[in-house]
Design a protein around this motif. Structure first.
Motif, PDB file in Angstrom:
ATOM      1  N   ALA A 258      44.839  46.701  48.500  1.00 51.43           N
ATOM      2  CA  ALA A 258      44.861  47.255  47.141  1.00 51.43           C
ATOM      3  C   ALA A 258      44.446  48.717  47.187  1.00 51.43           C
ATOM      4  O   ALA A 258      43.376  49.061  47.700  1.00 51.43           O
ATOM      5  CB  ALA A 258      43.932  46.465  46.231  1.00 51.43           C
ATOM      6  N   ASP A 259      45.309  49.564  46.680  1.00 48.06           N
ATOM      7  CA  ASP A 259      45.028  50.992  46.609  1.00 48.06           C
ATOM      8  C   ASP A 259      44.029  51.221  45.467  1.00 48.06           C
ATOM      9  O   ASP A 259      44.285  50.799  44.334  1.00 48.06           O
ATOM     10  CB  ASP A 259      46.343  51.736  46.331  1.00 48.06           C
ATOM     11  N   PRO A 260      42.889  51.863  45.723  1.00 44.88           N
ATOM     12  CA  PRO A 260      41.958  52.143  44.625  1.00 44.88           C
ATOM     13  C   PRO A 260      42.637  52.970  43.537  1.00 44.88           C
ATOM     14  O   PRO A 260      43.447  53.850  43.825  1.00 44.88           O
ATOM     15  CB  PRO A 260      40.838  52.943  45.307  1.00 44.88           C
ATOM     16  N   LEU A 261      42.298  52.678  42.307  1.00 45.53           N
ATOM     17  CA  LEU A 261      42.915  53.356  41.164  1.00 45.53           C
ATOM     18  C   LEU A 261      42.132  54.631  40.869  1.00 45.53           C
ATOM     19  O   LEU A 261      41.430  54.750  39.864  1.00 45.53           O
ATOM     20  CB  LEU A 261      42.952  52.408  39.970  1.00 45.53           C
ATOM     21  N   VAL A 262      42.272  55.592  41.777  1.00 44.17           N
ATOM     22  CA  VAL A 262      41.535  56.858  41.703  1.00 44.17           C
ATOM     23  C   VAL A 262      42.528  58.012  41.774  1.00 44.17           C
ATOM     24  O   VAL A 262      43.390  58.047  42.655  1.00 44.17           O
ATOM     25  CB  VAL A 262      40.527  56.983  42.876  1.00 44.17           C
TER      26      VAL A 262
ATOM     27  N   ILE B 219      47.062  45.107  39.686  1.00 42.47           N
ATOM     28  CA  ILE B 219      46.469  45.126  41.027  1.00 42.47           C
ATOM     29  C   ILE B 219      47.526  44.782  42.070  1.00 42.47           C
ATOM     30  O   ILE B 219      47.582  45.397  43.136  1.00 42.47           O
ATOM     31  CB  ILE B 219      45.234  44.220  41.097  1.00 42.47           C
ATOM     32  N   ALA B 220      48.399  43.829  41.765  1.00 40.51           N
ATOM     33  CA  ALA B 220      49.495  43.493  42.686  1.00 40.51           C
ATOM     34  C   ALA B 220      50.353  44.729  42.936  1.00 40.51           C
ATOM     35  O   ALA B 220      50.720  45.016  44.078  1.00 40.51           O
ATOM     36  CB  ALA B 220      50.337  42.352  42.122  1.00 40.51           C
ATOM     37  N   ALA B 221      50.651  45.466  41.881  1.00 37.82           N
ATOM     38  CA  ALA B 221      51.467  46.679  42.029  1.00 37.82           C
ATOM     39  C   ALA B 221      50.790  47.689  42.948  1.00 37.82           C
ATOM     40  O   ALA B 221      51.462  48.386  43.712  1.00 37.82           O
ATOM     41  CB  ALA B 221      51.737  47.301  40.663  1.00 37.82           C
ATOM     42  N   SER B 222      49.462  47.731  42.908  1.00 37.08           N
ATOM     43  CA  SER B 222      48.725  48.695  43.749  1.00 37.08           C
ATOM     44  C   SER B 222      48.780  48.341  45.232  1.00 37.08           C
ATOM     45  O   SER B 222      48.439  49.165  46.071  1.00 37.08           O
ATOM     46  CB  SER B 222      47.263  48.798  43.302  1.00 37.08           C
ATOM     47  N   THR B 223      49.216  47.129  45.550  1.00 38.16           N
ATOM     48  CA  THR B 223      49.299  46.709  46.956  1.00 38.16           C
ATOM     49  C   THR B 223      50.652  47.027  47.573  1.00 38.16           C
ATOM     50  O   THR B 223      50.816  46.883  48.780  1.00 38.16           O
ATOM     51  CB  THR B 223      49.037  45.191  47.117  1.00 38.16           C
ATOM     52  N   LEU B 224      51.592  47.445  46.769  1.00 38.63           N
ATOM     53  CA  LEU B 224      52.942  47.742  47.251  1.00 38.63           C
ATOM     54  C   LEU B 224      53.033  49.173  47.758  1.00 38.63           C
ATOM     55  O   LEU B 224      52.155  50.003  47.471  1.00 38.63           O
ATOM     56  CB  LEU B 224      53.945  47.529  46.117  1.00 38.63           C
TER      57      LEU B 224
ATOM     58  N   ARG C 193      40.699  38.276  45.338  1.00 31.84           N
ATOM     59  CA  ARG C 193      39.568  38.991  45.932  1.00 31.84           C
ATOM     60  C   ARG C 193      39.386  40.361  45.265  1.00 31.84           C
ATOM     61  O   ARG C 193      38.279  40.757  44.910  1.00 31.84           O
ATOM     62  CB  ARG C 193      39.826  39.140  47.435  1.00 31.84           C
ATOM     63  N   GLU C 194      40.486  41.084  45.091  1.00 39.37           N
ATOM     64  CA  GLU C 194      40.421  42.410  44.462  1.00 39.37           C
ATOM     65  C   GLU C 194      40.157  42.299  42.960  1.00 39.37           C
ATOM     66  O   GLU C 194      39.421  43.113  42.390  1.00 39.37           O
ATOM     67  CB  GLU C 194      41.711  43.188  44.723  1.00 39.37           C
ATOM     68  N   ILE C 195      40.711  41.290  42.324  1.00 39.83           N
ATOM     69  CA  ILE C 195      40.462  41.075  40.898  1.00 39.83           C
ATOM     70  C   ILE C 195      38.977  40.815  40.676  1.00 39.83           C
ATOM     71  O   ILE C 195      38.361  41.380  39.762  1.00 39.83           O
ATOM     72  CB  ILE C 195      41.325  39.904  40.376  1.00 39.83           C
TER      73      ILE C 195
END
Length: 184
Positions: free
Chosen positions: A7-11, A72-77, A139-141
């Protein structure tokens, strides 16, 4: 084959001052805040500030869990946080399709989770269902939820500046007021 992910951090931004925003993506006040973040980064300067979004589920927003998992799923792509941003933006622009009237009734009550995902993919242009189907994504959620709880976050949006909740900041503020709070 299972989806391999991180998961890419939302920063966004890379400056020394940190604005953390806890938001529920279907909440109208969180959408109002989200829509100001690009302007905030532009006015404050990406070399001066960082913005980190933490997703904060609220049970009265009945699709909250599905939408947060999708972001969060989108951040893993491939494309990471930019995909997550596109999904959050799509939710904000089409908010009525992801909420119930008065949090309890209306046409969306007959909408299935698969239909919510289809709408998110259609509006954002992000093919996120395979990543959504990753069991370990919780886990990320849970990391987002735990961080919110550890910081005493109860509502959205809530703002933290350099690790301290700032109760004076709100979604109705002008962007220039946020800049002053962080840089002056």
């Amino acid at each position: 084959m299972a989806h391999r992910w991180h998961a890419d951090p939302l920063v966004w931004g890379h400056g020394p001052r940190l604005l953390e925003v806890f938001q529920e993506p279907t909440c109208p006040f969180s959408v109002k805040t989200f829509n100001k973040l690009d302007e905030f980064l532009s006015q404050a300067g990406k070399d001066n500030v960082r913005v980190q979004i933490w997703l904060h589920s609220q049970p009265w927003h009945l699709y909250s869990g599905i939408v947060i998992r999708a972001i969060i799923a989108a951040s893993t792509l491939e494309g990471g946080k930019d995909n997550a941003y596109r999904v959050m933006d799509a939710v904000g622009k089409h908010r009525d399709e992801f909420v119930f009237e008065d949090h309890c009734r209306g046409a969306n009550r007959r909408t299935t989770p698969d239909e919510v995902l289809q709408r998110l993919e259609e509006y954002s242009g992000v093919a996120l269902t395979p990543a959504f189907d990753t069991p370990d994504l919780e886990r990320e959620i849970k990391r987002h939820a735990k961080y919110s709880r550890q910081n005493g976050i109860h509502g959205s949006p809530t703002f933290m500046v350099d690790g301290l909740i700032d109760p004076g900041m709100g979604s109705g503020d002008e962007v220039s007021e946020w800049v002053k709070r962080l840089l002056e």
